[in-house]
Write an enzyme that holds these catalytic residues in place. Structure first.
Site, PDB file in Angstrom:
ATOM      1  CB  SER A 140      -0.963   0.011   1.187  1.00 34.19           C
ATOM      2  OG  SER A 140      -2.026  -0.884   0.950  1.00 34.19           O
ATOM      3  N   GLY A 186       6.514  12.655  14.844  1.00 30.44           N
ATOM      4  CA  GLY A 186       6.811  13.663  13.838  1.00 30.44           C
ATOM      5  C   GLY A 186       7.086  13.155  12.449  1.00 30.44           C
ATOM      6  N   GLY A 241       4.260   8.707   6.773  1.00 29.00           N
ATOM      7  CA  GLY A 241       4.658   7.389   6.311  1.00 29.00           C
ATOM      8  C   GLY A 241       3.499   6.562   5.818  1.00 29.00           C
ATOM      9  CG  HIS A 242       0.990   4.326   3.247  1.00 24.59           C
ATOM     10  ND1 HIS A 242       0.459   3.046   3.339  1.00 24.59           N
ATOM     11  CD2 HIS A 242      -0.034   5.126   2.882  1.00 24.59           C
ATOM     12  CE1 HIS A 242      -0.829   3.092   3.030  1.00 24.59           C
ATOM     13  NE2 HIS A 242      -1.160   4.343   2.751  1.00 24.59           N
ATOM     14  CG  ASP A 243       3.042   0.591   8.033  1.00 25.67           C
ATOM     15  OD1 ASP A 243       4.058   1.310   7.914  1.00 25.67           O
ATOM     16  OD2 ASP A 243       2.475   0.361   9.116  1.00 25.67           O
ATOM     17  N   GLY A 244       2.841  -1.250   3.989  1.00 23.23           N
ATOM     18  CA  GLY A 244       2.287  -2.018   2.885  1.00 23.23           C
ATOM     19  C   GLY A 244       2.302  -3.499   3.190  1.00 23.23           C
ATOM     20  N   GLY A 300       2.272 -12.233   2.017  1.00 25.02           N
ATOM     21  CA  GLY A 300       3.521 -12.663   2.615  1.00 25.02           C
ATOM     22  C   GLY A 300       4.641 -11.649   2.578  1.00 25.02           C
TER      23      GLY A 300
END
Length: 445
Positions: free
Chosen positions: A69, A283, A286-289, A293
């Site tokens: 993502s 501060g 961001g983003h995670d994906g 797996g």
């Protein structure tokens, strides 16, 4: 500007990945002086583990991982190039309701987890967008935040309509080529031109084995199908730290990270949302994906001219992320990550009778039941979502956090997450869990 020690971070990545049992990982760190120019930045990368436990091929710094993502930030960046050229308007109403801004802030009301596989053809996004006409909205546009993969697939289709090119090609023209991202791809056949990481999933015997499939359907491309090296992700991060490097007006890049949407939960890190970028303590943006797996993390601290990316392909990736990121924050910025969520020492009274019921999403539901006065929270996937989930349902371990919040975690895991019960502005009861909104089913207690 202090120089990052490449050997030290290679050692820490290898040591911690082995300690936590992560199959393979690639780490990248970008750091610049606050008084230096936009290109006065030091970059290091490191790699450890294997791309596939069956082949034993080592992860290299040139290995591409799925970034999941985090792709949404790339697709948003492409859209803002079109906004800057006057070809898109963030606030122009869309035919299906809402605006482009609603798509970028996960407030469109479209059910988020539509993973309809519309094939591998170049018309896959067109077919996906056409299919949305038959899907009733979960919420009115602008009513509430609810994480929405489908909204970004729709955004990709809008980019196709404006440019006259497939999303994959438009991304190369608008983002990859101008930023020099030569190891960033959108299709599995392109990933095969590089060393490519295979995702791994936990098996019933506790081992991590290669996943049954490599990636998500092509129709989810604008939401989660980019694969890249850590160094290429850092080049993208540098572009944002440098306020667009003149390719996109600085005010639009700053709007991506400063426009705020409140999230109706607190997970210990997420503070709000800009345009695609999440605001993360302390501060950072961001983003995670997450894909099949594979798990990726990207954090930028603009005031410290710092960016960190971690790409993984199986195992407890978040444990590795927290350990590494905390060490990097301490050394470079003298900052501390907020503590993970934990149940309070004295459990509060949770309003179980008030909140018990079934909470419905598209192809997914959660149920809070009363089992002899104890809350029981379970989930189940239905429809097309079952095809991309490793399991179709289960029951969580829970603990009360407030009268309206349960902490939950999957059995055998350590990390707690919030399940927040509340009312929407229109008075309907809702549950926010896993970043998504679920509405209470009519007729449930």
């Amino acid at each position: 500007m202090p120089q990052l020690d490449s050997a030290h971070w290679q050692h820490r990545l290898s040591t911690l990945a082995a300690e936590f049992g992560v199959v393979g990982a690639s780490l990248g760190i970008l750091h610049g002086s606050s008084s230096g120019g936009p290109h006065d930045m030091h970059v290091i990368d490191a790699a450890t583990g294997v791309t596939n436990v069956r082949s034993g091929d080592p992860v290299r710094t040139g290995t591409v991982f799925q970034i999941g993502s985090i792709t949404k930030v790339y697709t948003t960046t492409a859209a803002l190039r079109l906004v800057a050229d006057g070809r898109l308007d963030l606030d122009k109403p869309l035919p299906m309701g809402g605006t482009l801004r609603h798509l970028l802030t996960h407030t469109s009301g479209i059910p988020g987890d539509l993973f309809t596989d519309t094939g591998r053809g170049d018309d896959c996004l067109e077919r996906f967008a056409d299919g949305l006409a038959d899907v009733p909205p979960l919420l009115p546009a602008g009513a509430a935040f609810s994480y929405c993969n489908a909204g970004f697939s729709l955004l990709g289709r809008i980019i196709e309509q404006v440019t006259g090119k497939m999303w994959d090609e438009a991304m190369r023209d608008l983002v990859f080529t101008p930023l020099g991202l030569r190891h960033t791809v959108t299709l599995p056949e392109e990933a095969l031109l590089h060393s490519a990481a295979m995702g791994h999933e936990r098996q019933p015997d506790g081992t991590l084995q290669p996943a049954a499939r490599w990636g998500l359907p092509r129709s989810t491309g604008p939401a989660g199908n980019i694969a890249a090296t850590a160094r290429d992700v850092l080049a993208f991060a540098r572009f944002h730290l440098n306020d667009g490097d003149g390719l996109i007006p600085a005010d639009l890049i700053r709007e991506m990270r400063t426009t705020r949407v409140e999230v109706p939960f607190h997970d210990g890190e997420t503070e709000g949302l800009g345009l695609a970028w999440f605001h993360k303590s302390p501060g950072a943006i961001g983003h995670d994906g997450d894909t099949i797996g594979q798990t990726a993390f990207l954090r930028l601290l603009p005031t410290h001219r710092l960016a960190v990316v971690l790409l993984t392909n199986g195992g407890p990736a978040r444990d590795l992320y927290r350990a590494l990121y905390q060490e990097i924050l301490t050394e470079v910025a003298d900052l501390t990550l907020p503590a993970p969520l934990q149940p309070p020492d004295e459990p509060p009274r949770f309003e179980l009778a008030r909140h018990a019921g079934v909470y419905i999403g598209h192809d997914y539901q959660n149920e809070l039941a009363n089992r002899n006065g104890t809350p029981v929270l379970s989930w189940s996937a239905t429809g097309a979502l079952r095809e991309v989930m490793p399991s179709a349902g289960g029951e969580y371990e829970v603990a009360a956090a407030t009268e309206n919040v349960l902490l939950y975690r999957e059995p055998g895991t350590k990390r707690w997450h919030p399940a927040t019960f509340h009312q929407l502005p229109d008075g309907r009861d809702a549950l926010h869990i896993g970043l998504r909104a679920y509405l209470r089913a009519p007729g449930t207690p």
